[in-house]
Design a protein around this motif. Structure first.
Motif, mmCIF file in Angstrom:
data_model
loop_
_atom_site.group_PDB
_atom_site.id
_atom_site.type_symbol
_atom_site.label_atom_id
_atom_site.label_comp_id
_atom_site.label_asym_id
_atom_site.label_seq_id
_atom_site.Cartn_x
_atom_site.Cartn_y
_atom_site.Cartn_z
ATOM 1 N N GLU A 147 0.744 -1.018 6.559
ATOM 2 C CA GLU A 147 1.155 -2.233 6.674
ATOM 3 C C GLU A 147 2.865 -2.357 6.858
ATOM 4 O OE1 GLU A 147 -1.621 -5.392 4.735
ATOM 5 O OE2 GLU A 147 -1.868 -3.722 3.524
ATOM 6 N N THR A 148 3.430 -1.397 7.097
ATOM 7 C CA THR A 148 4.856 -1.234 7.020
ATOM 8 C C THR A 148 5.290 -1.895 8.216
ATOM 9 O OG1 THR A 148 4.993 1.018 7.992
ATOM 10 C CG2 THR A 148 4.678 0.699 5.494
ATOM 11 N N HIS A 149 4.560 -1.918 9.250
ATOM 12 C CA HIS A 149 5.057 -2.694 10.605
ATOM 13 C C HIS A 149 4.720 -3.980 10.729
ATOM 14 C CE1 HIS A 149 5.671 1.521 11.528
ATOM 15 N NE2 HIS A 149 4.251 1.705 11.281
ATOM 16 N N SER A 158 0.207 -4.910 12.191
ATOM 17 C CA SER A 158 1.396 -5.326 12.417
ATOM 18 C C SER A 158 1.607 -6.717 11.893
ATOM 19 C CB SER A 158 2.142 -5.019 13.955
ATOM 20 O OG SER A 158 1.002 -5.480 14.877
ATOM 21 N N HIS A 159 0.705 -7.351 11.299
ATOM 22 C CA HIS A 159 0.721 -8.757 10.952
ATOM 23 C C HIS A 159 0.187 -8.711 9.294
ATOM 24 C CE1 HIS A 159 0.161 -12.966 10.478
ATOM 25 N NE2 HIS A 159 1.018 -13.161 11.585
ATOM 26 N N TYR A 195 10.263 -8.594 15.603
ATOM 27 C CA TYR A 195 10.107 -7.116 15.691
ATOM 28 C C TYR A 195 9.455 -6.850 16.455
ATOM 29 C CZ TYR A 195 9.047 -2.499 13.483
ATOM 30 O OH TYR A 195 8.987 -1.165 13.176
ATOM 31 N N SER A 245 7.098 -3.975 17.586
ATOM 32 C CA SER A 245 6.363 -3.016 16.926
ATOM 33 C C SER A 245 5.565 -1.998 17.592
ATOM 34 C CB SER A 245 5.286 -3.721 16.017
ATOM 35 O OG SER A 245 4.389 -4.414 16.573
ATOM 36 N N LYS A 290 7.648 -14.772 3.259
ATOM 37 C CA LYS A 290 7.146 -14.388 4.544
ATOM 38 C C LYS A 290 6.309 -15.265 5.361
ATOM 39 C CE LYS A 290 6.124 -9.883 6.557
ATOM 40 N NZ LYS A 290 5.754 -8.402 6.358
ATOM 41 N N ARG A 301 6.530 -6.823 10.134
ATOM 42 C CA ARG A 301 7.976 -7.470 9.968
ATOM 43 C C ARG A 301 8.276 -8.650 10.685
ATOM 44 N NH1 ARG A 301 11.219 -1.448 9.885
ATOM 45 N NH2 ARG A 301 9.542 -0.130 9.145
ATOM 46 N N GLY A 302 7.519 -9.310 11.122
ATOM 47 C CA GLY A 302 7.789 -10.629 11.721
ATOM 48 C C GLY A 302 7.623 -10.736 13.275
#
Length: 363
Positions: free
Chosen positions: A62-64, A43-44, A70, A72, A355, A66-67
């Motif tokens: 790696e789709t999670h 998640s990072h 988010y 997660s 990002k 998101r910053g």
């Protein structure tokens, strides 16, 4: 993941990212070579392929990543449950990386703590917003910040529990080795230096983290130990439990924690900031911190004061000199392992750079 220290790979600061060298051996690579199916959910952006931490994984989600804002945790569990239910791969190594208790502190309504606080601290905070007013925060304000951070931890704990439930329903739990560990703690102006967050010191508030191990068959269930151990000990522990012996054991900086409760090796920590460089060693409950930029040192008795706020005097038993020598050896080990040519810089795409800037890692 490697039983090595970040400095050995040339890592100095998160604003100057480096990737894991191709010749570094990860837990996933070792287990894959031993016949494991290896899966990861992260998640990072700094926990995945950008920095080479996908080495050895059959798949990495790696789709999670998101910053900071988010949440997660529920999505990580959903993805992990999908892997547990959709594959009969045995043996399986599953790595799940949580990120919710981090830069943005979010108070969750289902996890609130009784308080009569009526100050200015809100339920959504960023470290930068707190640092901008840190000199104005009262003790009550800081306690409220801690409550919100605790809410983040409680939410994460709930979803770790949900993942454990999925392990049980999949029939894997009894025979599974489950390890829950954090990579750093959090400081809330504990030492009066005007800092809230992490990655700036090797004080106990930032390096003392939970390590929970559930062994197959629930061996050692309910036991707890006071010894200081390091994250570099996790990989050797996993491999011993799995009965896997890699060829390059000598490169490991840690040691197996089996048998449980017997660990006499010194524990080391190191942190760079843009202007600071600290190293620490802990032996027998005593900690020494070296400030490399100022050539200064401090010495603490953590058994007497686990927070490290009280500096101890020179120890007549020789522990002081022992810690000092251990830190000199550690520093030499890092320098010897990190020649300039070994450093693998990260080539960022415009989207990745943007990002990282949004996350505060690049300026």
């Amino acid at each position: 993941m490697t039983s090595r220290y970040p400095g050995e790979f040339g890592f100095r600061h998160h604003r100057d990212p480096v990737a894991l060298p191709d010749d570094a051996t990860t837990m996933a690579e070792i287990l894959a070579d031993a016949g494991y199916s290896t899966r990861a959910i992260v998640s990072h952006i700094y926990a995945g392929s950008l920095v080479g931490l996908d080495q050895g994984f059959d798949s990495i989600d790696e789709t999670h990543a998101r910053g900071h804002d988010y949440v997660s945790s529920p999505h990580l569990v959903q993805a992990a449950a999908g892997i547990l239910s959709s594959t009969d791969a045995d043996p399986l190594f599953l790595y799940v990386h949580w990120f919710d208790p981090h830069y943005t502190y979010i108070g969750h309504r289902e996890f609130t703590y009784p308080s009569d606080y009526d100050g200015a601290i809100t339920d959504v905070l960023t470290q930068d917003s707190l640092l901008a007013v840190v000199d104005q925060l009262t003790d009550d304000d800081l306690q409220q910040v801690r409550r919100i951070y605790d809410s983040e931890i409680a939410l994460t704990d709930q979803y770790i529990g949900a993942l454990i439930d999925h392990l049980k329903s999949s029939g894997r739990y009894d025979d599974a080795l489950v390890i829950v560990v954090a990579d750093h703690g959090e400081e809330f102006n504990d030492h009066g230096r005007g800092w809230i967050g992490h990655s700036t010191s090797v004080e106990p508030a930032q390096i003392h983290v939970p390590l929970v191990i559930k062994y197959p068959g629930n061996v050692h269930a309910g036991e707890s130990y006071d010894e200081w151990v390091g994250l570099v000990d996790v990989l050797p522990t996993v491999l011993e439990q799995a009965g896997v012996r890699p060829a390059d054991l000598k490169s490991f900086r840690g040691a197996s924690l089996l048998p449980a409760g017997r660990h006499a090796a010194p524990v080391f920590a190191e942190v760079y900031t843009e202007s600071e460089h600290f190293q620490a060693a802990i032996t027998g409950g005593f900690q020494m911190i070296l400030d490399r930029r100022r050539n200064a040192r401090s010495y603490r008795d953590l058994a007497r004061d686990p927070t490290g706020r009280t500096e101890g005097l020179r120890d007549g038993s020789g522990t002081y000199n022992l810690l000092l020598q251990q830190l000199k050896n550690f520093d030499s080990q890092i320098e010897d392992a990190a020649p300039a040519g070994r450093r693998r810089s990260v080539n960022l795409s415009p989207a990745e750079a943007l990002k990282l800037k949004s996350l505060g890692y690049l300026q």
